[in-house]
Design a protein around this motif. Structure first.
Motif, short mmCIF file in Angstrom:
data_model
loop_
_atom_site.label_atom_id
_atom_site.label_comp_id
_atom_site.label_asym_id
_atom_site.label_seq_id
_atom_site.Cartn_x
_atom_site.Cartn_y
_atom_site.Cartn_z
N ARG A 121 0.83 -1.21 0.00
CA ARG A 121 0.00 0.00 0.00
C ARG A 121 0.86 1.25 0.00
NH1 ARG A 121 -3.63 1.16 4.22
NH2 ARG A 121 -5.02 2.18 2.75
N ARG A 122 0.30 2.34 -0.52
CA ARG A 122 0.95 3.65 -0.55
C ARG A 122 2.30 3.61 -1.25
NH1 ARG A 122 -1.51 7.21 3.23
NH2 ARG A 122 -3.15 6.17 4.42
N GLY A 123 2.43 2.71 -2.23
CA GLY A 123 3.64 2.66 -3.03
C GLY A 123 4.85 2.03 -2.36
N ARG A 124 4.64 1.43 -1.20
CA ARG A 124 5.78 0.81 -0.50
C ARG A 124 6.29 -0.41 -1.29
NH1 ARG A 124 2.23 1.55 4.08
NH2 ARG A 124 2.99 3.17 5.48
N THR A 125 7.57 -0.69 -1.11
CA THR A 125 8.16 -1.88 -1.73
C THR A 125 7.77 -3.12 -0.94
OG1 THR A 125 10.04 -0.62 -2.57
CG2 THR A 125 10.32 -3.00 -2.35
N TRP A 126 7.38 -4.18 -1.68
CA TRP A 126 7.12 -5.47 -1.04
C TRP A 126 8.33 -6.35 -1.30
CZ3 TRP A 126 3.23 -6.85 2.20
CH2 TRP A 126 3.19 -8.18 2.60
N VAL A 127 9.10 -6.65 -0.26
CA VAL A 127 10.33 -7.44 -0.40
C VAL A 127 9.97 -8.85 -0.87
CG1 VAL A 127 12.36 -8.33 0.80
CG2 VAL A 127 11.47 -6.04 1.35
N SER A 128 10.57 -9.26 -2.00
CA SER A 128 10.10 -10.47 -2.69
C SER A 128 11.25 -11.38 -3.11
CB SER A 128 9.29 -10.07 -3.93
OG SER A 128 8.30 -9.11 -3.64
N PRO A 129 11.95 -12.02 -2.16
CA PRO A 129 13.06 -12.90 -2.53
C PRO A 129 12.59 -14.12 -3.32
CG PRO A 129 12.51 -13.15 -0.21
CD PRO A 129 11.73 -11.98 -0.71
N PHE A 130 13.51 -14.70 -4.08
CA PHE A 130 13.17 -15.79 -4.99
C PHE A 130 12.78 -17.06 -4.24
CE2 PHE A 130 13.72 -19.29 -7.83
CZ PHE A 130 13.45 -18.80 -9.09
N GLY A 131 11.62 -17.59 -4.58
CA GLY A 131 11.23 -18.93 -4.17
C GLY A 131 11.03 -19.14 -2.69
N ARG A 132 10.87 -18.07 -1.90
CA ARG A 132 10.77 -18.23 -0.46
C ARG A 132 9.39 -17.90 0.09
NH1 ARG A 132 14.86 -21.61 0.36
NH2 ARG A 132 16.84 -20.78 -0.38
N ASN A 133 8.71 -16.96 -0.53
CA ASN A 133 7.39 -16.54 -0.06
C ASN A 133 6.36 -16.76 -1.15
OD1 ASN A 133 8.68 -15.61 2.32
ND2 ASN A 133 9.17 -13.67 1.33
N LEU A 134 5.15 -16.28 -0.94
CA LEU A 134 4.10 -16.37 -1.95
C LEU A 134 3.74 -14.98 -2.44
CD1 LEU A 134 1.54 -19.03 -0.64
CD2 LEU A 134 2.92 -19.17 -2.71
N TYR A 135 3.67 -14.84 -3.75
CA TYR A 135 3.24 -13.61 -4.39
C TYR A 135 2.24 -14.02 -5.47
CZ TYR A 135 8.11 -13.36 -2.88
OH TYR A 135 9.29 -13.53 -2.18
N PHE A 136 0.97 -13.66 -5.28
CA PHE A 136 -0.02 -14.05 -6.29
C PHE A 136 -1.11 -13.00 -6.40
CE2 PHE A 136 -1.77 -15.99 -2.41
CZ PHE A 136 -3.14 -15.80 -2.53
N SER A 137 -1.73 -12.98 -7.58
CA SER A 137 -2.84 -12.06 -7.86
C SER A 137 -3.95 -12.83 -8.55
CB SER A 137 -2.38 -10.91 -8.76
OG SER A 137 -1.38 -10.14 -8.13
#
Length: 324
Positions: A121-137
């Motif tokens: 939110r509010r343009g903040r960076t979402w820290v997204s390391p490879f293969g460790r967390n979940l990022y989906f839409s």
């Protein structure tokens, strides 16, 4: 496909020689070396030992569409559209929004092993390391227009917390309007983006980030207290595919229910997870700060805040805890 095939071999966490990898993939050892350099540039930790080869410490739990489809109920899979899995995306929300501009994407799911420009939110960076967390839409179409979407982010949060509870996570709470917390530390976040007309049908891109096994070094980049599922559930054996399937199995039915009846049916249940009920908080709305005691949410999902001059209703803003 070469990079994905290479990662599939290295996912076991064991050493593999450049010659072995080259033979397996049908490419030269120098090509293997170049791929390894690229992976390191993208933030993946790779050990290289002369005479033994390459390994990824701890291995990798790669997203796998076959495993995901097997973990989803057949009825729910029919509700989903295409599934797009990328090794690296700017952000899954950006990928989804681009497709929405081209036409109907209802039910399409966008996944990434890593995001180079993940957003909160509010343009903040979402820290997204490879293969460790979940990022989906997930893209979902609503026919009633933007005005009927109040409370949607709260329903998404409710679906996530219920899914993680079923997996054994204890003590998760919801921070209005779109975060999951454990002991005051951020575990997951939600970012909604809308494509469509104000009064007509619209498509909503529902972006979700969940910390599953955040490496400490990358976690140091986060500007607020955080946690991950591996820490909270005290296990190293969590399957990201399993976590994703559990979230979708909860999320899709709730989206259908929300599209039919709005937030009112969820208000009391959401309140059971409210992290700030009865607490003194500060609400940041634009340049204004409003202090008061959190009284929960109303039937539309708006925040109820007792400011000392009666209970006021707020439809947007960001909560922080008042420090004594």
């Amino acid at each position: 496909m070469t990079i994905r095939a290479l990662l599939s071999v290295l996912a076991d966490g064991k050493f593999h020689s450049g010659q072995e990898l080259g033979q397996h993939l049908g490419i030269s050892r120098s090509a293997i070396w170049k791929h390894m350099r690229r992976l390191e540039e993208e933030g993946l930790e790779i050990y290289s030992v002369k005479g033994r080869g390459y390994r990824i410490p701890g291995g990798l739990d790669l997203l796998n569409l076959d495993l995901l489809n097997k973990s989803l109920s057949p009825a729910l899979r029919q509700k989903l559209g295409d599934i797009d899995l990328q090794l690296n995306a700017a952000s899954t929300n950006a990928s989804a929004m681009q497709d929405c501009l081209r036409g109907n994407c209802h039910g399409n799911l966008y996944l990434a092993e890593q995001q180079s420009a993940g957003r909160g939110r509010r343009g903040r960076t979402w820290v997204s390391p490879f293969g460790r967390n979940l990022y989906f839409s997930l893209v979902w179409r609503f026919e009633q227009g933007v005005g009927a979407l109040e409370g949607l982010s709260l329903v998404v949060g409710l679906a996530l917390v219920q899914a993680l509870e079923e997996m054994g996570l204890a003590g998760a709470q919801l921070k209005w309007p779109n975060d999951l917390l454990v002991n005051g530390r951020k575990l997951a976040g939600i970012l909604l983006e809308i494509n469509g007309e104000t009064s007509g049908a619209c498509q909503v891109v529902i972006g979700v980030g969940i910390n599953v096994a955040m490496p400490y070094q990358q976690g140091e980049q986060i500007d607020q207290p955080w946690t991950d599922l591996t820490t909270e559930m005290r296990t190293e054996s969590l399957s990201r595919n399993g976590v994703l399937a559990a979230c979708l199995n909860q999320l899709v039915p709730l989206l259908i229910q929300f599209s039919e009846g709005g937030f009112v049916e969820f208000a009391q249940h959401w309140q059971e997870y409210n992290a700030h009920q009865g607490k003194s908080i500060t609400l940041q709305v634009g340049d204004n700060e409003i202090s008061g005691v959190c009284q929960g949410v109303d039937a539309s999902g708006a925040l109820l805040l007792d400011t000392g001059q009666g209970v006021q209703t707020y439809h947007g803003g960001e909560i922080s805890i008042q420090r004594v």
